[in-house]
Design an enzyme around this catalytic site. Structure first.
Site, mmCIF file in Angstrom:
data_model
loop_
_atom_site.group_PDB
_atom_site.id
_atom_site.type_symbol
_atom_site.label_atom_id
_atom_site.label_comp_id
_atom_site.label_asym_id
_atom_site.label_seq_id
_atom_site.Cartn_x
_atom_site.Cartn_y
_atom_site.Cartn_z
ATOM 1 N N ARG A 1 -3.314 -0.607 5.460
ATOM 2 C CA ARG A 1 -3.928 -1.684 4.681
ATOM 3 C C ARG A 1 -3.030 -2.902 4.492
ATOM 4 N NH1 ARG A 1 -5.262 2.201 -0.208
ATOM 5 N NH2 ARG A 1 -3.337 3.076 0.656
ATOM 6 N N SER A 2 -1.802 -2.708 3.979
ATOM 7 C CA SER A 2 -0.976 -3.893 3.674
ATOM 8 C C SER A 2 -0.543 -4.686 4.911
ATOM 9 C CB SER A 2 0.218 -3.538 2.769
ATOM 10 O OG SER A 2 1.054 -2.578 3.348
ATOM 11 N N ASN B 1 2.350 1.463 4.251
ATOM 12 C CA ASN B 1 2.650 0.179 4.914
ATOM 13 C C ASN B 1 2.367 0.237 6.422
ATOM 14 O OD1 ASN B 1 5.529 -2.043 5.383
ATOM 15 N ND2 ASN B 1 3.413 -2.584 5.011
ATOM 16 N N CYS C 1 0.868 -1.186 0.000
ATOM 17 C CA CYS C 1 0.000 0.000 0.000
ATOM 18 C C CYS C 1 0.902 1.233 0.000
ATOM 19 C CB CYS C 1 -0.980 -0.025 1.168
ATOM 20 S SG CYS C 1 -0.228 0.014 2.807
ATOM 21 N N ASP D 1 -8.203 3.946 1.179
ATOM 22 C CA ASP D 1 -7.226 4.315 2.205
ATOM 23 C C ASP D 1 -7.983 4.771 3.451
ATOM 24 O OD1 ASP D 1 -5.263 5.396 3.770
ATOM 25 O OD2 ASP D 1 -4.298 6.491 2.138
HETATM 26 P P1 4NP Z 1 -1.762 2.833 4.089
HETATM 27 O O1 4NP Z 1 -2.366 4.203 4.670
HETATM 28 O O2 4NP Z 1 -1.228 3.165 2.708
HETATM 29 O O3 4NP Z 1 -2.926 1.923 4.045
HETATM 30 O O4 4NP Z 1 -0.681 2.424 5.047
HETATM 31 C C1 4NP Z 1 -1.638 5.388 4.741
HETATM 32 C C2 4NP Z 1 -0.822 5.617 5.815
HETATM 33 C C3 4NP Z 1 -0.114 6.807 5.899
HETATM 34 C C4 4NP Z 1 -0.240 7.740 4.907
HETATM 35 C C5 4NP Z 1 -1.062 7.507 3.835
HETATM 36 C C6 4NP Z 1 -1.750 6.327 3.743
HETATM 37 N N1 4NP Z 1 0.460 8.965 5.003
HETATM 38 O O5 4NP Z 1 0.254 9.823 4.135
HETATM 39 O O6 4NP Z 1 1.242 9.150 5.940
#
Ligand code: 4NP
Length: 152
Positions: A14-15, A11, A8, A122
């Site tokens: 989701r992942s 990380n 994702c 997300d």
């Molecule tokens: P993920 O979610 O891709 O599912 O881990 C996110 C976590 C952090 C951020 C974006 C998406 N961020 O912008 O910090």
């Protein structure tokens, strides 16, 4: 040994859930599961507290995981690379050295809904319900992946 990587953006939401859910369904002697992010902002961090909580609710401990960046070497190290959304797909494919590498990359929800091109949303900026929703989507997709792995 079949090697599967869940990817994702950060990380942390989701992942890590996808990794934990698939690990809970397969034999670790025959299937290796890992996860990574296309962004490095959270490298070295634990999964998001809300991902840890929803996994725990369903009996899965993901607190051993630490976020890491997706690397070009992952194309060699893994047989299949499941991405959560189209933006992850583009970011991973940008790093692919050849078409064989691109062929390893798949939107994970295409396992539940073939050719649908659906995305795992997300949940980072949403509430707890977003994580429940993501958990259910990933659990269904991982069940399909598990069944495929049993037929290899
Ligand atoms: P993920 O979610 O891709 O599912 O881990 C996110 C976590 C952090 C951020 C974006 C998406 N961020 O912008 O910090």
């Amino acid at each position: 040994m079949t090697r599967i990587l869940m990817v994702c953006l950060g990380n942390i939401c989701r992942s890590p859930l996808a990794e934990g859910i698939l690990k809970s369904k397969v034999n670790p002697a025959t299937v290796f599961v890992d996860s990574a992010g296309t962004g490095a902002w959270h490298s070295g961090e634990l999964p998001d507290k809300r991902s840890i909580a929803i996994a725990k609710k369903y009996g899965i401990d993901i607190t051993n995981q630490r976020a890491r960046l997706f690397l070009v070497e992952d194309f060699d190290k893994f047989d299949k690379i499941y991405v959560m959304d189209k933006s992850n797909y583009i970011n991973v494919c940008k790093l692919a050295p050849n078409n064989n590498a691109i062929d390893k990359v798949e939107l994970i929800l295409n396992e539940s809904f073939p050719n649908s091109e659906l995305e795992v949303p997300d949940p980072y900026y949403g509430g707890e319900q977003g994580f429940e929703n993501v958990y259910n989507m990933l659990n269904d997709a991982c069940e399909k992946i598990k069944i495929q792995l049993e037929n290899i």
